[in-house]
Design an enzyme around this catalytic site. Sequence first.
Site, PDB file in Angstrom:
ATOM      1  N   LYS A 198       0.830  -1.206   0.000  1.00 45.60           N
ATOM      2  CA  LYS A 198       0.000   0.000   0.000  1.00 45.60           C
ATOM      3  C   LYS A 198       0.873   1.268   0.000  1.00 45.60           C
ATOM      4  O   LYS A 198       2.087   1.194   0.247  1.00 45.60           O
ATOM      5  CB  LYS A 198      -0.920  -0.035   1.224  1.00 45.60           C
ATOM      6  CG  LYS A 198      -1.907  -1.210   1.210  1.00 45.60           C
ATOM      7  CD  LYS A 198      -2.834  -1.165   2.418  1.00 45.60           C
ATOM      8  CE  LYS A 198      -3.860  -2.276   2.382  1.00 45.60           C
ATOM      9  NZ  LYS A 198      -4.857  -2.163   3.480  1.00 45.60           N
ATOM     10  N   TYR A 252     -12.374  -2.721  -3.675  1.00 48.66           N
ATOM     11  CA  TYR A 252     -12.919  -2.679  -2.317  1.00 48.66           C
ATOM     12  C   TYR A 252     -14.446  -2.629  -2.291  1.00 48.66           C
ATOM     13  O   TYR A 252     -15.031  -2.131  -1.314  1.00 48.66           O
ATOM     14  CB  TYR A 252     -12.332  -1.487  -1.558  1.00 48.66           C
ATOM     15  CG  TYR A 252     -10.909  -1.714  -1.065  1.00 48.66           C
ATOM     16  CD1 TYR A 252     -10.599  -2.794  -0.222  1.00 48.66           C
ATOM     17  CD2 TYR A 252      -9.881  -0.852  -1.416  1.00 48.66           C
ATOM     18  CE1 TYR A 252      -9.307  -3.000   0.239  1.00 48.66           C
ATOM     19  CE2 TYR A 252      -8.574  -1.051  -0.950  1.00 48.66           C
ATOM     20  CZ  TYR A 252      -8.301  -2.129  -0.123  1.00 48.66           C
ATOM     21  OH  TYR A 252      -7.024  -2.333   0.344  1.00 48.66           O
ATOM     22  N   ASN A 267      -1.865  -0.169   6.923  1.00 51.30           N
ATOM     23  CA  ASN A 267      -1.303  -1.442   7.392  1.00 51.30           C
ATOM     24  C   ASN A 267      -0.429  -2.157   6.357  1.00 51.30           C
ATOM     25  O   ASN A 267      -0.305  -3.374   6.360  1.00 51.30           O
ATOM     26  CB  ASN A 267      -2.423  -2.354   7.916  1.00 51.30           C
ATOM     27  CG  ASN A 267      -3.503  -2.579   6.879  1.00 51.30           C
ATOM     28  OD1 ASN A 267      -3.328  -2.205   5.712  1.00 51.30           O
ATOM     29  ND2 ASN A 267      -4.597  -3.196   7.272  1.00 51.30           N
ATOM     30  N   HIS A 297      -1.975  -5.503   1.369  1.00 49.29           N
ATOM     31  CA  HIS A 297      -3.238  -6.206   1.121  1.00 49.29           C
ATOM     32  C   HIS A 297      -2.899  -7.603   0.628  1.00 49.29           C
ATOM     33  O   HIS A 297      -1.936  -7.782  -0.109  1.00 49.29           O
ATOM     34  CB  HIS A 297      -4.049  -5.491   0.031  1.00 49.29           C
ATOM     35  CG  HIS A 297      -5.144  -6.355  -0.536  1.00 49.29           C
ATOM     36  ND1 HIS A 297      -6.378  -6.456   0.060  1.00 49.29           N
ATOM     37  CD2 HIS A 297      -5.164  -7.202  -1.601  1.00 49.29           C
ATOM     38  CE1 HIS A 297      -7.118  -7.318  -0.625  1.00 49.29           C
ATOM     39  NE2 HIS A 297      -6.413  -7.778  -1.639  1.00 49.29           N
ATOM     40  N   GLU A 352      -9.597 -10.262  -7.927  1.00 51.74           N
ATOM     41  CA  GLU A 352      -8.647  -9.161  -7.750  1.00 51.74           C
ATOM     42  C   GLU A 352      -7.515  -9.206  -8.784  1.00 51.74           C
ATOM     43  O   GLU A 352      -7.090  -8.161  -9.280  1.00 51.74           O
ATOM     44  CB  GLU A 352      -8.070  -9.212  -6.325  1.00 51.74           C
ATOM     45  CG  GLU A 352      -9.138  -8.903  -5.266  1.00 51.74           C
ATOM     46  CD  GLU A 352      -8.667  -9.161  -3.843  1.00 51.74           C
ATOM     47  OE1 GLU A 352      -7.504  -9.571  -3.649  1.00 51.74           O
ATOM     48  OE2 GLU A 352      -9.481  -8.954  -2.915  1.00 51.74           O
TER      49      GLU A 352
HETATM   50  P1  IDP Z   1      -7.736  -6.953   5.358  1.00 43.72           P
HETATM   51  O1  IDP Z   1      -6.892  -5.963   4.561  1.00 43.72           O
HETATM   52  O2  IDP Z   1      -6.998  -7.458   6.567  1.00 43.72           O
HETATM   53  O3  IDP Z   1      -8.324  -8.043   4.503  1.00 43.72           O
HETATM   54  P2  IDP Z   1     -10.379  -5.731   5.354  1.00 43.72           P
HETATM   55  O4  IDP Z   1     -11.404  -5.983   6.404  1.00 43.72           O
HETATM   56  O5  IDP Z   1     -10.590  -6.360   4.021  1.00 43.72           O
HETATM   57  O6  IDP Z   1      -8.958  -6.115   5.968  1.00 43.72           O
HETATM   58  O7  IDP Z   1     -10.281  -4.140   5.193  1.00 43.72           O
HETATM   59  C1  IDP Z   1      -9.614  -3.574   4.090  1.00 43.72           C
HETATM   60  C2  IDP Z   1      -8.723  -2.453   4.607  1.00 43.72           C
HETATM   61  O8  IDP Z   1      -9.530  -1.412   5.168  1.00 43.72           O
HETATM   62  C3  IDP Z   1      -7.800  -2.848   5.758  1.00 43.72           C
HETATM   63  O9  IDP Z   1      -6.603  -3.472   5.317  1.00 43.72           O
HETATM   64  C4  IDP Z   1      -7.544  -1.517   6.416  1.00 43.72           C
HETATM   65  O10 IDP Z   1      -6.594  -0.730   5.671  1.00 43.72           O
HETATM   66  C5  IDP Z   1      -8.901  -0.856   6.319  1.00 43.72           C
HETATM   67  N1  IDP Z   1      -9.763  -1.153   7.487  1.00 43.72           N
HETATM   68  C6  IDP Z   1     -10.454  -2.283   7.725  1.00 43.72           C
HETATM   69  N2  IDP Z   1     -11.156  -2.218   8.871  1.00 43.72           N
HETATM   70  C7  IDP Z   1     -10.899  -0.991   9.377  1.00 43.72           C
HETATM   71  C8  IDP Z   1     -11.343  -0.316  10.576  1.00 43.72           C
HETATM   72  O11 IDP Z   1     -12.123  -0.830  11.380  1.00 43.72           O
HETATM   73  N3  IDP Z   1     -10.849   0.945  10.758  1.00 43.72           N
HETATM   74  C9  IDP Z   1      -9.995   1.550   9.898  1.00 43.72           C
HETATM   75  N4  IDP Z   1      -9.568   0.959   8.767  1.00 43.72           N
HETATM   76  C10 IDP Z   1     -10.005  -0.302   8.510  1.00 43.72           C
HETATM   77 MG    MG Z   2      -9.687  -7.839   2.915  1.00 43.83          MG
END
Ligand code: IDP
Ligand code: MG
Length: 142
Positions: A13, A53, A120, A123, A134
Amino acid sequence: MTTQTERSLVLVKPDGFERGLTGEVLGRIETKGYVLVALDIFTPDRDRLAEHYAEHEGKPFYAPLVDFMSSGPVTAVVIEGQRCIEGFRALAGATDPTAALPGTIRGDLGRDWGQQVQANIVHGSDSPESAAREIGIWFPDL
Ligand code: IDP
Ligand code: MG
């Protein structure tokens, strides 16, 4: 019995790119033993991110997520290997970098920066269906 090889879509990212962590992430993937099949570096537009997304549309972090992901270059990578979808998710660690275990990419390299979206670093596709979808979005020619 043999397990079929599979592919996953990994993104480094914009936070990972900006912090110079692309090589560290790719190194962990290669050290684990997965193969890099395709790689591209560019700033994704909102249309591509909306498709990627789509499952999160309507959630409170959706708009900040699209803003964040379109804020700079990402490295999009297709990786390959038996059970690499599950394996990369294990390498990445939990979504919340504060809670992600040490030893994982997010646990070792990430932290909370007080933003509406969790920056984070990576992805990774979460299922074979997601991976196929994807990879089609990021590498339509594969
Ligand atoms: P993942 O990347 O671990 O699969 P997902 O639930 O698919 O997590 O969420 C996509 C992205 O959205 C996450 O990687 C993170 O950057 C962001 N995200 C997900 N949940 C939250 C939240 O509760 N607060 C803030 N950002 C979030
Ligand atoms: Mg995800």
